[in-house]
Scaffold this motif. Structure first.
Motif, PDB file in Angstrom:
ATOM      1  N   ARG A  90      32.738  38.811  42.890  1.00 55.87           N
ATOM      2  CA  ARG A  90      31.560  39.681  42.891  1.00 55.87           C
ATOM      3  C   ARG A  90      31.930  41.091  42.428  1.00 55.87           C
ATOM      4  O   ARG A  90      31.170  41.731  41.697  1.00 55.87           O
ATOM      5  CB  ARG A  90      30.935  39.747  44.273  1.00 55.87           C
ATOM      6  CG  ARG A  90      30.375  38.452  44.812  1.00 55.87           C
ATOM      7  CD  ARG A  90      28.999  38.108  44.246  1.00 55.87           C
ATOM      8  NE  ARG A  90      29.018  37.718  42.855  1.00 55.87           N
ATOM      9  CZ  ARG A  90      29.418  36.528  42.397  1.00 55.87           C
ATOM     10  NH1 ARG A  90      29.854  35.606  43.250  1.00 55.87           N
ATOM     11  NH2 ARG A  90      29.379  36.240  41.130  1.00 55.87           N
ATOM     12  N   VAL A  94      30.412  43.005  38.996  1.00 52.94           N
ATOM     13  CA  VAL A  94      29.734  44.303  39.024  1.00 52.94           C
ATOM     14  C   VAL A  94      30.498  45.322  38.179  1.00 52.94           C
ATOM     15  O   VAL A  94      29.917  45.985  37.306  1.00 52.94           O
ATOM     16  CB  VAL A  94      29.581  44.816  40.475  1.00 52.94           C
ATOM     17  CG1 VAL A  94      29.064  46.247  40.479  1.00 52.94           C
ATOM     18  CG2 VAL A  94      28.647  43.921  41.268  1.00 52.94           C
ATOM     19  N   ALA A  95      31.798  45.435  38.417  1.00 55.20           N
ATOM     20  CA  ALA A  95      32.587  46.500  37.785  1.00 55.20           C
ATOM     21  C   ALA A  95      32.760  46.297  36.282  1.00 55.20           C
ATOM     22  O   ALA A  95      32.607  47.256  35.501  1.00 55.20           O
ATOM     23  CB  ALA A  95      33.953  46.594  38.459  1.00 55.20           C
ATOM     24  N   ILE A  98      29.462  46.866  34.050  1.00 59.10           N
ATOM     25  CA  ILE A  98      29.100  48.283  34.047  1.00 59.10           C
ATOM     26  C   ILE A  98      30.085  49.084  33.190  1.00 59.10           C
ATOM     27  O   ILE A  98      29.680  49.943  32.388  1.00 59.10           O
ATOM     28  CB  ILE A  98      29.054  48.834  35.488  1.00 59.10           C
ATOM     29  CG1 ILE A  98      27.852  48.243  36.240  1.00 59.10           C
ATOM     30  CG2 ILE A  98      28.961  50.355  35.478  1.00 59.10           C
ATOM     31  CD1 ILE A  98      27.766  48.674  37.687  1.00 59.10           C
ATOM     32  N   VAL A 111      23.742  43.995  31.775  1.00 54.07           N
ATOM     33  CA  VAL A 111      24.251  44.453  33.075  1.00 54.07           C
ATOM     34  C   VAL A 111      23.152  44.381  34.124  1.00 54.07           C
ATOM     35  O   VAL A 111      23.358  43.862  35.237  1.00 54.07           O
ATOM     36  CB  VAL A 111      24.788  45.887  32.966  1.00 54.07           C
ATOM     37  CG1 VAL A 111      25.279  46.383  34.325  1.00 54.07           C
ATOM     38  CG2 VAL A 111      25.909  45.964  31.935  1.00 54.07           C
ATOM     39  N   LEU A 115      23.169  42.107  37.532  1.00 53.47           N
ATOM     40  CA  LEU A 115      23.073  42.761  38.839  1.00 53.47           C
ATOM     41  C   LEU A 115      21.770  42.379  39.544  1.00 53.47           C
ATOM     42  O   LEU A 115      21.757  42.203  40.770  1.00 53.47           O
ATOM     43  CB  LEU A 115      23.153  44.283  38.672  1.00 53.47           C
ATOM     44  CG  LEU A 115      24.472  44.834  38.126  1.00 53.47           C
ATOM     45  CD1 LEU A 115      24.422  46.360  38.075  1.00 53.47           C
ATOM     46  CD2 LEU A 115      25.652  44.371  38.964  1.00 53.47           C
ATOM     47  N   ASP A 118      22.151  39.076  41.286  1.00 51.62           N
ATOM     48  CA  ASP A 118      22.949  39.174  42.507  1.00 51.62           C
ATOM     49  C   ASP A 118      22.181  39.857  43.636  1.00 51.62           C
ATOM     50  O   ASP A 118      22.326  39.498  44.804  1.00 51.62           O
ATOM     51  CB  ASP A 118      24.245  39.928  42.225  1.00 51.62           C
ATOM     52  CG  ASP A 118      25.243  39.090  41.435  1.00 51.62           C
ATOM     53  OD1 ASP A 118      25.045  37.863  41.345  1.00 51.62           O
ATOM     54  OD2 ASP A 118      26.216  39.657  40.916  1.00 51.62           O
ATOM     55  N   VAL A 119      21.365  40.852  43.290  1.00 52.29           N
ATOM     56  CA  VAL A 119      20.568  41.537  44.306  1.00 52.29           C
ATOM     57  C   VAL A 119      19.555  40.577  44.928  1.00 52.29           C
ATOM     58  O   VAL A 119      19.352  40.558  46.153  1.00 52.29           O
ATOM     59  CB  VAL A 119      19.849  42.760  43.698  1.00 52.29           C
ATOM     60  CG1 VAL A 119      18.798  43.312  44.664  1.00 52.29           C
ATOM     61  CG2 VAL A 119      20.856  43.848  43.354  1.00 52.29           C
TER      62      VAL A 119
END
Length: 207
Positions: A90, A94-95, A98, A111, A115, A118-119
């Motif tokens: 995860r 994310v990293a 971005i 991106v 994201l 996942d949210v």
């Protein structure tokens, strides 16, 4: 009736195995976690694209080796590993996108799509906890999607040079990324379907 000594021994061994901390897969997961800030520094501060790609490749190989060792080697699976591996995945999901968007290698809509998925899934965690679950098992398509995305990102970064070989790699990277994005979204839909089934079939647990 009391359990036999053999059964008690097996149960104790299983519990000991699950409580292990110092295993090779766990060490590889920690290595991948440490490499995240290294990658960000190389890409966004030092502007060393080649080294940043190398870090992503090392991370990808260690992720593959992590799962293989945990499944195939005795006394290498653990409860910590079951939690740590997806947690590090995860962090990467994310990293890395971005960072590549800030770098200008991928558009921001990709991106935001990753994201956003996942949210939405994270929002289902309170529902699962109300049924006594912490999460649902990772599906094969979800792992395949993560693999495709984690393969596509370094290939896209490697395709930023102005050369024919780089353009071929860039096209391959986009193929991996688009296919991974589709599978990632589809795995999210399957996860939501599983959550719906859990909510209908499992009773709420008492406080």
């Amino acid at each position: 009736m009391d359990e036999s000594p053999g059964r008690r021994t097996q149960t104790g061994a299983a519990q000991t195995s699950q409580s292990r901390v110092f295993t090779v897969p766990n060490a590889l997961s920690v290595l991948r976690l440490v490499l995240v800030p290294v990658f960000l520094w190389l890409l966004l501060v030092a502007h060393e694209n080649a080294w940043a790609v190398a870090v992503l490749m090392v991370s990808g190989v260690s992720d593959w080796a992590d799962g293989k060792i945990a499944r195939l080697v005795d006394n290498q699976s653990s409860r910590l590993g079951e939690l740590l591996d997806p947690f590090v995945d995860r962090i990467y999901m994310v990293a890395i996108p971005i960072a590549l968007a800030v770098h200008g290698s991928v558009p921001w809509w990709i991106v935001l799509t990753l994201l956003g998925r996942d949210v939405v899934l994270a929002a289902t965690l309170p529902l699962l906890r109300s049924r006594g679950l912490t999460a649902l098992p990772v599906t094969y398509i979800g792992k395949a999607a993560t693999f495709a995305l984690m393969s596509g990102f370094p290939l896209i970064l490697l395709g930023q040079w102005d050369a024919l070989w780089s353009r071929v790699i860039l096209a391959s990277g986009w193929a991996f990324l688009i296919w991974g994005l589709v599978m990632y979204l589809w795995s999210g839909v399957l996860y939501l379907i599983q959550v719906s089934l859990v909510m209908r079939r499992m009773p709420k647990v008492g406080r």
